[in-house]
Design a protein around this motif. Sequence first.
Motif, PDB file in Angstrom:
ATOM      1  N   GLY A  54       5.529  66.680  39.072  1.00 47.19           N
ATOM      2  CA  GLY A  54       5.428  67.240  40.421  1.00 47.19           C
ATOM      3  C   GLY A  54       6.728  67.714  41.010  1.00 47.19           C
ATOM      4  N   SER A  55       7.827  67.654  40.246  1.00 46.29           N
ATOM      5  CA  SER A  55       9.129  68.086  40.760  1.00 46.29           C
ATOM      6  C   SER A  55       9.761  69.061  39.777  1.00 46.29           C
ATOM      7  N   PRO A  56      10.628  69.952  40.263  1.00 45.23           N
ATOM      8  CA  PRO A  56      11.322  70.860  39.336  1.00 45.23           C
ATOM      9  C   PRO A  56      12.300  70.082  38.473  1.00 45.23           C
ATOM     10  N   PRO A  57      12.644  70.619  37.288  1.00 47.59           N
ATOM     11  CA  PRO A  57      13.620  69.937  36.420  1.00 47.59           C
ATOM     12  C   PRO A  57      14.926  69.678  37.153  1.00 47.59           C
ATOM     13  N   ASN A  58      15.518  68.529  36.886  1.00 45.49           N
ATOM     14  CA  ASN A  58      16.771  68.151  37.534  1.00 45.49           C
ATOM     15  C   ASN A  58      17.839  67.987  36.461  1.00 45.49           C
ATOM     16  N   GLU A  59      18.907  68.758  36.584  1.00 45.57           N
ATOM     17  CA  GLU A  59      19.997  68.656  35.621  1.00 45.57           C
ATOM     18  C   GLU A  59      20.650  67.286  35.747  1.00 45.57           C
ATOM     19  N   TYR A  60      20.660  66.538  34.644  1.00 44.49           N
ATOM     20  CA  TYR A  60      21.305  65.221  34.665  1.00 44.49           C
ATOM     21  C   TYR A  60      22.788  65.342  34.354  1.00 44.49           C
ATOM     22  N   GLY A  61      23.096  66.010  33.252  1.00 43.55           N
ATOM     23  CA  GLY A  61      24.495  66.118  32.875  1.00 43.55           C
ATOM     24  C   GLY A  61      24.662  66.634  31.465  1.00 43.55           C
ATOM     25  N   THR A  62      25.806  66.308  30.873  1.00 47.37           N
ATOM     26  CA  THR A  62      26.166  66.818  29.552  1.00 47.37           C
ATOM     27  C   THR A  62      26.521  65.664  28.634  1.00 47.37           C
ATOM     28  N   ARG A  63      26.048  65.760  27.392  1.00 46.07           N
ATOM     29  CA  ARG A  63      26.358  64.771  26.361  1.00 46.07           C
ATOM     30  C   ARG A  63      27.252  65.433  25.326  1.00 46.07           C
ATOM     31  N   THR A  64      28.469  64.953  25.167  1.00 47.24           N
ATOM     32  CA  THR A  64      29.390  65.509  24.172  1.00 47.24           C
ATOM     33  C   THR A  64      29.753  64.428  23.169  1.00 47.24           C
ATOM     34  N   SER A  65      29.983  64.841  21.923  1.00 48.62           N
ATOM     35  CA  SER A  65      30.307  63.893  20.857  1.00 48.62           C
ATOM     36  C   SER A  65      31.441  64.429  19.996  1.00 48.62           C
ATOM     37  N   THR A  66      32.264  63.508  19.519  1.00 44.82           N
ATOM     38  CA  THR A  66      33.269  63.844  18.515  1.00 44.82           C
ATOM     39  C   THR A  66      33.068  62.907  17.333  1.00 44.82           C
ATOM     40  N   ARG A  67      33.265  63.444  16.142  1.00 46.81           N
ATOM     41  CA  ARG A  67      33.124  62.646  14.922  1.00 46.81           C
ATOM     42  C   ARG A  67      34.423  62.726  14.132  1.00 46.81           C
ATOM     43  N   ALA A  68      34.815  61.577  13.586  1.00 40.79           N
ATOM     44  CA  ALA A  68      36.001  61.542  12.734  1.00 40.79           C
ATOM     45  C   ALA A  68      35.755  60.558  11.603  1.00 40.79           C
ATOM     46  N   VAL A  69      36.186  60.941  10.394  1.00 42.33           N
ATOM     47  CA  VAL A  69      36.061  60.065   9.225  1.00 42.33           C
ATOM     48  C   VAL A  69      37.455  59.798   8.680  1.00 42.33           C
ATOM     49  N   VAL A  70      37.820  58.517   8.636  1.00 44.30           N
ATOM     50  CA  VAL A  70      39.127  58.099   8.122  1.00 44.30           C
ATOM     51  C   VAL A  70      38.901  56.920   7.176  1.00 44.30           C
ATOM     52  N   ASP A  71      39.368  57.101   5.926  1.00 45.84           N
ATOM     53  CA  ASP A  71      39.241  56.034   4.922  1.00 45.84           C
ATOM     54  C   ASP A  71      37.815  55.523   4.787  1.00 45.84           C
ATOM     55  N   GLY A  72      36.863  56.455   4.804  1.00 46.41           N
ATOM     56  CA  GLY A  72      35.466  56.088   4.587  1.00 46.41           C
ATOM     57  C   GLY A  72      34.768  55.503   5.790  1.00 46.41           C
ATOM     58  N   VAL A  73      35.432  55.487   6.929  1.00 45.60           N
ATOM     59  CA  VAL A  73      34.834  54.949   8.157  1.00 45.60           C
ATOM     60  C   VAL A  73      34.617  56.085   9.149  1.00 45.60           C
ATOM     61  N   MET A  74      33.383  56.188   9.659  1.00 39.48           N
ATOM     62  CA  MET A  74      33.060  57.235  10.631  1.00 39.48           C
ATOM     63  C   MET A  74      33.070  56.643  12.035  1.00 39.48           C
ATOM     64  N   THR A  75      33.773  57.337  12.935  1.00 34.94           N
ATOM     65  CA  THR A  75      33.796  56.958  14.344  1.00 34.94           C
ATOM     66  C   THR A  75      33.210  58.095  15.154  1.00 34.94           C
ATOM     67  N   VAL A  76      32.166  57.794  15.916  1.00 33.31           N
ATOM     68  CA  VAL A  76      31.544  58.786  16.787  1.00 33.31           C
ATOM     69  C   VAL A  76      31.732  58.324  18.224  1.00 33.31           C
ATOM     70  N   THR A  77      32.377  59.161  19.029  1.00 35.54           N
ATOM     71  CA  THR A  77      32.556  58.866  20.448  1.00 35.54           C
ATOM     72  C   THR A  77      31.705  59.840  21.249  1.00 35.54           C
ATOM     73  N   THR A  78      30.778  59.299  22.006  1.00 33.77           N
ATOM     74  CA  THR A  78      29.842  60.108  22.784  1.00 33.77           C
ATOM     75  C   THR A  78      30.054  59.831  24.261  1.00 33.77           C
ATOM     76  N   THR A  79      30.118  60.896  25.057  1.00 31.91           N
ATOM     77  CA  THR A  79      30.294  60.763  26.498  1.00 31.91           C
ATOM     78  C   THR A  79      29.152  61.465  27.217  1.00 31.91           C
ATOM     79  N   LEU A  80      28.472  60.713  28.058  1.00 29.72           N
ATOM     80  CA  LEU A  80      27.409  61.275  28.892  1.00 29.72           C
ATOM     81  C   LEU A  80      27.949  61.371  30.311  1.00 29.72           C
TER      82      LEU A  80
END
Length: 453
Positions: A265-291
Motif C-alpha cells: 500500500g505504499s510506494p517503494p522506499n529507498e533504504y540505502g546502498t550495500r557495497t562490498s570489497t573482497r581481498a584474498v591473501v595467503d588463501g584467506v578471503m576477507t569480505v567487508t560489506t557496508t550497508l
Amino acid sequence: MRGLLLALLLPIAAQAQTILTPGHPDLTAAAPQSAEYDMRFAGDTLHTVGRFASTETVSGDRLTIVTLDLLHFELPLFEQETRDTTVVTWPGLVPVSRSAARDDARGEEMYHVAAAGGRITGRLVVGNLDEALDAPLPAGVFLEGAAWRIARSVPLRDGYTATFQMADQRGDVSTGTVTVAGPDGDAWNVTVARPPKPPTTYTVDGATRRVLRTSFSPDATLTVEYVPLAARPAGPVLRPGDPALDLSWMRGQAPALAVRLLNTGSPPNEYGTRTSTRAVVDGVMTVTTTLTPSTHSLVQMVGKTVTTTSVADAATLAPISTVVRAGPSGSSVTYAPGHVAGTRTAALGDVPVSADLASPVFDATWAMEIAQSLPLTAGYTATIETYDAVYGLQTITYTVSGPEDVDGKAVWAVASATSAGPVAYRIDGATRQLVSMRTNPGPGTAVEVTPKP
C-alpha cells in the motif's frame, strides 16, 4: 424452604472464583526450566524475528528467573533487547526483587526494585531521568515477571480459572486472569490475560510442566509465537569445501547494490546502498560489506550504517571470523574446530555467545554468496547449516530453477527457505553476479536488492 435457599445460593457459588496469591495451594512447585525459543511472526510463512531465553535456578529458598527477549530486524535495522531478573521465594513465589532493562532505538530504560515490609522500593532510570521508587505493595500481590511461573504452576484441569493481582515497578496493581483449556494430546493451553496487554497463551507439557510454546496477538492481524529452536537437519548437508560450490567468480569485483523497502500500500522506499570489497591473501578471503542508509530514507530515523567483515578460507568458505558493527551494537565471533565463540554487544552490555559444532558450518553472512555458487541445474537442492551471533545455528535450504531469458542473459532462480522467511535470488548464469534478491522481513514488508546502475 431448603430448596429455595439452595436455588438462591447456587448462582453465588457458580460466580465464586479462585484468587491466586503467593503461596496459594493451587500453585504447584513446577521444576525449574531453562530453554531458548525462536520468536516468530506466525502465518503462511514463518518469520523468525528474535530470540527468547529463560533460565530458572533455585538456591535455598529463592527462585531466580532470568529472561532475555531480543527482537532483531536486519532490514530495516532495528533491535530491541529486554533483560529481566525476577527473584521470588521458593516455592511460595512471594516477591523479593525485580530488575529489568530495555534498550532499543528510542533509548534505554532500566530499574531495580525490592519488595519488603509491604513496600516496593528502588530506582528507575530512563535516559537522563533518575527517579526513586517507593510505593505500597499490598499483601497477596505478585511482581511483574511471575506470569511465566503462574502459567507453569496452576492446576492443569480443563476449565480451571483464577484471578490474581500483579504490581509493576511503580507499585501500580492490575488484575489478571489465568484460564486452562485442554488437554491437546499431552499438552495444555494456559492463557494469562492482563489488560491492556494482549492475552498470552502458554502451551504447557502435562507431565513436565515445561513451556513448549507461547503465543500472543498484538493486534487482529498479527500473531507472535515463541517456538523451540529448530532441530538440526537429518538429511544430506552441504558443508564448507564441498566440490559442488563454484567459488571462482568471487575473485572479481563486487558491484554496489541498491536496497529498497517495499511496503504493502505504499510506494517503494529507498533504504540505502550495500557495497562490498573482497581481498584474498595467503588463501584467506576477507569480505567487508557496508550497508549505508540513504539520507532520503525514512529509516534514517532508526537506521545505522552496518559494517560486516567476514573472513573465511578462500577455497572452501570455512569461516574464520566475523565482525558486525552497527553504531554501538554489533557482534564478533571466531571459529575453531568444533566450536564458535564470541560476544554480542548492545547498549545494555556484552553478552557471550558460543556453540559446539558437531559438523563444520558456514557463517550466516555468506548466505548470498553460497546461493551464487551453487550448481545452476534445474531442480538442484541443497541444505546448509549456518551460525549467527543472534540466532545461533540455523538451517537454509536452496532450490535452483530456470534458466529464464532476460535481455539475452540466462538468469537462474534460487529459492532459499530459512527460518526468517523465504529469500528469492536471481543469478546471472554467465557471471554468477546477482540480478536481484528479494526477502520478506515481516508481514506486508519486502526488501529488494538490485545492482546500482
